[in-house]
Scaffold this active site. Structure first.
Site, PDB file in Angstrom:
ATOM      1  N   CYS A 433      16.108  -7.538  22.207  1.00  0.00           N
ATOM      2  CA  CYS A 433      14.871  -8.121  22.148  1.00  0.00           C
ATOM      3  C   CYS A 433      13.655  -7.334  21.400  1.00  0.00           C
ATOM      4  CB  CYS A 433      14.498  -8.158  23.670  1.00  0.00           C
ATOM      5  SG  CYS A 433      14.084  -6.417  24.388  1.00  0.00           S
ATOM      6  N   CYS A 499       2.673  13.403   6.752  1.00  0.00           N
ATOM      7  CA  CYS A 499       2.427  14.358   5.676  1.00  0.00           C
ATOM      8  C   CYS A 499       3.549  15.839   5.731  1.00  0.00           C
ATOM      9  CB  CYS A 499       1.036  15.201   6.055  1.00  0.00           C
ATOM     10  SG  CYS A 499       0.594  16.452   4.918  1.00  0.00           S
ATOM     11  N   CYS A 502       1.325  19.080   7.457  1.00  0.00           N
ATOM     12  CA  CYS A 502       0.740  19.168   8.803  1.00  0.00           C
ATOM     13  C   CYS A 502       1.469  18.313   9.690  1.00  0.00           C
ATOM     14  CB  CYS A 502      -0.678  18.576   8.903  1.00  0.00           C
ATOM     15  SG  CYS A 502      -1.097  17.089   8.017  1.00  0.00           S
ATOM     16  N   CYS A 513       2.157  -3.224  -1.363  1.00  0.00           N
ATOM     17  CA  CYS A 513       2.584  -2.436  -2.486  1.00  0.00           C
ATOM     18  C   CYS A 513       4.020  -1.626  -2.640  1.00  0.00           C
ATOM     19  CB  CYS A 513       1.360  -1.438  -2.898  1.00  0.00           C
ATOM     20  SG  CYS A 513      -0.175  -2.186  -3.160  1.00  0.00           S
ATOM     21  N   CYS A 531      -0.838  14.796   2.739  1.00  0.00           N
ATOM     22  CA  CYS A 531      -2.172  13.983   3.039  1.00  0.00           C
ATOM     23  C   CYS A 531      -3.393  14.549   2.334  1.00  0.00           C
ATOM     24  CB  CYS A 531      -2.367  13.972   4.595  1.00  0.00           C
ATOM     25  SG  CYS A 531      -3.027  15.710   5.099  1.00  0.00           S
ATOM     26  N   CYS A 542     -14.787  17.747   5.588  1.00  0.00           N
ATOM     27  CA  CYS A 542     -16.033  16.992   6.049  1.00  0.00           C
ATOM     28  C   CYS A 542     -16.701  17.882   7.350  1.00  0.00           C
ATOM     29  CB  CYS A 542     -15.595  15.723   6.875  1.00  0.00           C
ATOM     30  SG  CYS A 542     -16.578  14.725   7.791  1.00  0.00           S
ATOM     31  N   HIS A 545     -15.465  16.220  10.819  1.00  0.00           N
ATOM     32  CA  HIS A 545     -14.085  15.962  10.920  1.00  0.00           C
ATOM     33  C   HIS A 545     -13.262  16.871  10.359  1.00  0.00           C
ATOM     34  CE1 HIS A 545     -16.379  12.061  11.523  1.00  0.00           C
ATOM     35  NE2 HIS A 545     -15.570  12.208  12.835  1.00  0.00           N
ATOM     36  N   CYS A 554      -5.882   7.845  -6.200  1.00  0.00           N
ATOM     37  CA  CYS A 554      -4.882   7.912  -7.150  1.00  0.00           C
ATOM     38  C   CYS A 554      -5.442   8.199  -8.566  1.00  0.00           C
ATOM     39  CB  CYS A 554      -4.096   6.366  -7.463  1.00  0.00           C
ATOM     40  SG  CYS A 554      -2.882   6.770  -8.700  1.00  0.00           S
ATOM     41  N   CYS A 565       1.601  15.512  -6.007  1.00  0.00           N
ATOM     42  CA  CYS A 565       3.044  15.924  -6.765  1.00  0.00           C
ATOM     43  C   CYS A 565       2.643  17.191  -7.581  1.00  0.00           C
ATOM     44  CB  CYS A 565       3.560  15.006  -7.380  1.00  0.00           C
ATOM     45  SG  CYS A 565       4.194  13.651  -6.556  1.00  0.00           S
ATOM     46  N   CYS A 596     -11.700  -0.188 -14.660  1.00  0.00           N
ATOM     47  CA  CYS A 596     -12.530  -1.164 -13.803  1.00  0.00           C
ATOM     48  C   CYS A 596     -14.061  -1.044 -13.821  1.00  0.00           C
ATOM     49  CB  CYS A 596     -12.059  -0.607 -12.125  1.00  0.00           C
ATOM     50  SG  CYS A 596     -12.918   0.767 -11.833  1.00  0.00           S
TER      51      CYS A 596
END
Length: 624
Positions: A433, A499, A502, A513, A531, A542, A545, A554, A565, A596
């Site tokens: 279900c 990650c 962590c 994508c 991450c 930050c 945070h 990227c 990597c 861009c």
């Protein structure tokens, strides 16, 4: 003479008759003339009215006219006789030849007529009275036409048209009964559904070889004798399709791999309640005959079976009765897997005598699935996770949604998590279900998965707010798949990864994508899933945070990075997938990388040209 001139003529003649009364000869002449005039007047009047015989008609004309009138009268008489005959035939065709009841063509029910194959007409009422009531047929040859002097056997179409549904079923069964009594090779389904068949001669039936890996009830490969027995005596009922039985001994299901004698011998032996294999050798679960009078030995056997309901100060007779009641718990073979199952399985015996199929220590007993099915699931149904064995083969768990599966299958499904790099939560869903799998027995197993699910939902909601809520998305509009469910939409839209450092989930781009790679799961190195916070540790944080919500672009395109990597380079999923191919992004010179402008960049923030590392900043702060 016209009809209007008739009174004038009569007055003239009478006047002449009075003036000539004194002359008898003249009077006679006048009478003749009067009669002639009167006849001529009548003829003209009739002719003008369209009837009668025209005055002055020749004999030939009169003959022709009379012939036409006779033909007309004959045609009228024939039409009248045909109508009467048709009415009589209609009455005959709609009248029962037994009771004389007349039935209209469209009438149904008790008065319905049927033309038998012997050309006699019979109504349903007479069929019930004369054929079923008076004749009381026992076999199909007893179903005959009740018309005196006929006695012809009814065809199946006749019986179906005249008999009720229940009576017609009896008619069909009578054929099997007749065949059963007349033929020693006739066999019926053991369920009593009524289906039957004739056994073929073993010498003429096609031989079916044993399938590769096919094992019998004794867990051994099929012998030639077992294959011959299977080919001749294994049948599947065509009415109750789930019933497979032996046509020789009526055992259901069929005892694959064993002859009837071998099956009886096999059933006399003790068999494992999990794998079905033979229980051999000594076992602490089995009471020896010489220990039946030893109370200490009786207690030892009950403790080995983990029976938790041993009465204090129970007599020897009470202990023996309890051992007899829990004897099924001793049916465990020497296989390590079966021993483990026995340690995990519930030890309760239901009032019906069957063992509970649940797990040990459950607060609510799963109960008996042999006598009562649960949402259509019974003890003999396969587990819908492994599809290898039925529910009796291992301890089971009933989920909150009501569906039942092997406990070890649920654990394996949850601990396996998802395939591939991107997080998906199908491993938490019920296979039947799709509701989340929840039960007290698996709370510890699902704890980590549900915590991850909660964390991803929070991050997906934040990401959706960061991107403006996607208010123009068709899926969120009225009638869309996610209308009124923005968080579910975000979970479907965004791709998250765990990650490697962590162990926390992080945003890695759009799910679409990732799906461009196709259905085939690509290989990946989990150590490259890092991450933004871990890849930026010590360099970017930050103030509010920390580094947990830091995101990177990227290096090669305008997408959020999901791969880190070589300890130096951030990739989005699309660019990372091209590594090791002729399209490898890391081998391209900068002038061949995508370019861009502030208007066309999907990130909507200024950044260096592609080919350079760039930190997008804190996701939480950006969404705020």
């Amino acid at each position: 003479m016209a009809a209007s001139g008739q009174p004038q003529l009569r007055g003239t003649l009478i006047s002449h008759m009075k003036s000539c009364a004194e002359s008898p000869a003249l009077l006679e002449a006048m009478n003749k003339m009067l009669i002639g005039e009167m006849e001529h007047a009548r003829g003209r009047i009739s002719q003008l009215k369209g009837g009668g015989v025209p005055v002055g008609e020749s004999d030939e004309e009169m003959a022709r006219r009379m012939q036409l009138e006779m033909q007309k009268e004959e045609e009228e008489q024939r039409s009248k006789e045909a109508a009467e005959n048709e009415m009589m035939l209609h009455q005959l065709l709609n009248t029962c030849e037994m009771c004389g009841t007349r039935v209209s063509g469209g009438e149904q029910g008790e008065g319905k007529l049927h033309l038998l194959s012997c050309d006699h007409r019979l109504c349903v009422g007479c069929a019930a009275e004369h054929i079923v009531g008076r004749m009381k047929p026992q076999k199909q040859s007893d179903y005959v036409c009740p018309k005196q002097g006929c006695g012809k056997q009814l065809q199946q179409a006749d019986a179906k048209a005249l008999l009720s549904e229940q009576e017609f079923d009896t008619y069909l069964d009578s054929a099997l009964t007749e065949l059963d009594s007349a033929n020693a090779n006739f066999r019926r389904c053991p369920t009593g559904c009524g289906w039957g068949m004739l056994l073929e001669d073993a010498s003429t039936s096609a031989k079916k070889p044993a399938r590769a890996g096919e094992l019998g009830l004794d867990k051994k490969p099929l012998t030639l004798e077992a294959i011959r027995h299977r080919d001749q005596f294994r049948f599947r009922c065509r009415l109750c399709h789930d019933t497979e039985f032996c046509a020789m001994c009526n055992a259901s299901p069929y005892h694959l791999g064993l002859t009837c004698d071998g099956y009886r011998a096999f059933m006399a032996k003790r068999k494992c309640r999990f794998c079905g294999g033979e229980v051999v050798g000594e076992s602490a679960l089995i009471l020896k005959d010489e220990n039946r009078g030893n109370k200490k030995a009786l207690h030892k056997v009950l403790h080995a079976r983990s029976v938790d309901s041993i009465p204090k100060g129970a007599s020897q007779e009470a202990l023996l009765e309890l051992i007899q009641k829990t004897d099924q718990l001793a049916n465990v073979c020497k296989l390590e897997e079966c021993i483990t199952y026995a340690q995990e399985a519930c030890t309760r015996v239901m009032d019906c005598g069957h063992l509970c199929l649940g797990t040990r220590g459950e607060s609510t007993c799963l109960g008996c699935l042999d006598c009562n099915s649960c949402d259509g699931q019974s003890a003999t149904d396969y587990c819908n996770i492994c599809w290898v064995s039925d529910l009796t083969a291992a301890p089971c768990v009933r989920l909150k949604c009501g569906h039942i599966f092997h406990m070890h299958c649920i654990v394996e499904k949850i601990t396996a998590k998802w395939a591939g790099a991107r997080i998906s939560f199908g491993f938490l869903g019920c296979p039947l279900c799709k509701e989340h799998m929840q039960a007290e027995q698996i709370e510890k197993v699902t704890e980590e998965g549900f915590a991850l699910y909660k964390a991803v939902r929070i991050k997906a909601e934040q990401r959706l707010a960061l991107e403006g809520g996607h208010g123009d998305a068709e899926e969120l509009k009225e009638g869309g798949r996610y209308h009124g469910q923005p968080v579910n939409y975000a979970m479907h839209k965004f791709a998250y990864y765990v990650c490697f450092k962590c162990k926390s989930p992080y945003f890695g781009g759009y799910r679409s994508c990732d799906e461009e790679a196709g259905e085939e799961e690509r290989k990946f190195d989990a150590s490259e899933l890092v991450c933004g916070g871990c890849s930026a540790a010590g360099s970017t944080t930050c103030s509010k945070h920390g580094s947990e919500a830091i995101e990177h672009k990227c290096k090669f395109c305008c997408s959020v990075a999901s791969w880190y990597c070589w300890g130096t380079t951030h990739f989005c999923d699309s660019c990372h997938r091209k590594q090791g191919t002729p399209e490898s992004m890391s081998r391209k010179p900068r002038n061949q990388l995508p370019v861009c402008t502030p208007e066309t960049c999907p990130l909507k923030i200024p950044h260096p040209p592609n080919g350079e590392e760039f930190v997008l900043g804190c996701q939480i702060c950006r969404s705020a």
